[in-house]
Design an enzyme around this catalytic site. Sequence first.
Site, short mmCIF file in Angstrom:
data_model
loop_
_atom_site.label_atom_id
_atom_site.label_comp_id
_atom_site.label_asym_id
_atom_site.label_seq_id
_atom_site.Cartn_x
_atom_site.Cartn_y
_atom_site.Cartn_z
N ASP A 1 -14.86 -9.07 7.36
CA ASP A 1 -13.47 -9.01 7.13
C ASP A 1 -13.00 -10.33 6.10
O ASP A 1 -13.70 -11.08 5.68
CB ASP A 1 -12.75 -9.21 8.71
N HIS B 1 -7.21 6.69 6.99
CA HIS B 1 -5.89 7.28 7.33
C HIS B 1 -4.73 6.19 6.85
O HIS B 1 -3.62 6.44 6.78
CB HIS B 1 -5.48 7.93 8.84
#
Length: 390
Positions: free
Chosen positions: A228, A297
Amino acid sequence: MADHNDQNLAPSELLLAETQSWNQLYFFIEHVTLKCALQLGIPDAITKHGKPMTLSKLMSSLSISPSKYPYFHRLTRILVRYGLLILQKHEDTNVDDGDDGKGCYSLAPADRYIMKDGPWNSMEDQDSFFFKAWNCLGDWFRNEDPSSFYTAYGDLFWSKLSRDTSSGNWFHVNMARDSRSFMNVLIGNVFKDVFKGLTSLVDVGGGTGTVAMIITKKFPDMKCIVLDLPPIVANLHGSENLEFVAGDMFQKIPPVNAVYSSRKGSEKLALGSKFEFHCYEGLPIAELEWRKESILHDWNDEECVKILKNCKDAITGSGKVIIIDMVMENPELDDVSFQAQLFIDMLMMVFLGSKERNKKEWEKLFFDAGFTSYKIILTLGLRSVIEVYP
């Protein structure tokens, strides 16, 4: 009721149209009644009681004015209608008898899922921050903004979320809870073969390691890395088989046996970032399996192709990419699941200007990124597990 526009409608059609118009006009009542139930503590009261409750016992357990008792059954009636409460008759076993004659109330699965200490509980926290974007949807269709959220705030969703501490924390906590719920199903005895043969895995955009911790607990011999952004992982500490690494999925993905991406939050801020990438070198460069859960998405087709190409470049041997995301127009889904997919697709459009994809749209992304084949191996609820091969 009738006017010149109704002349071509039969009486039955006119009455049906009127009914549908009322349902469409007052669609928001489901949301506000659920919010009311959470504010009053109805799910918590029934859970604490340990078994179904009569209306009178439920009312007396809540902090509501006695003057409102005559109205309360109308709230519970509509909560039953929406499938959030279950009304059981007195003859059912293991229920308290009462004097209201209306049966006893228990929590439906949906209400247990969203109860106070469960995921998506703080609906009131969404109102000011999230609903403003929906109210700008009509304006967005008439302008050139990238999303309705941008029309509402003059800023991109991920950028504003990173600066709004309260909304950002709410969002990330609930994303983690959502991932935790799904992973508990995925790694159950029925579906645990998804991870069969893996010795190492990277959770891309894994935040504080919610998913990675679940995986390492279930598969203690697997080495997991959480990838991350530096601000997210800077002060996090791993364990013997869990490592936190700073990086950017739009730049490079470390070569290990498996890469998994689960969170829908922090990694989205990485687009265009210049963070230094620290590659963990303690794992063998071997067969790579790369996994993403509901990340693609969030991005348009061009950005998705870039992410997938980075995955393909990292794969060695007979590795594969595993994607966990929705497949729209899936014939396996029931009406309730199909409606939920439509809602989430609209959510993606309003907040990010992105979309959920059908099978044909997924296929185009995979082939544009240079992959040769793919397979939808199973469907779990709204999401499917897709394997993509170089």
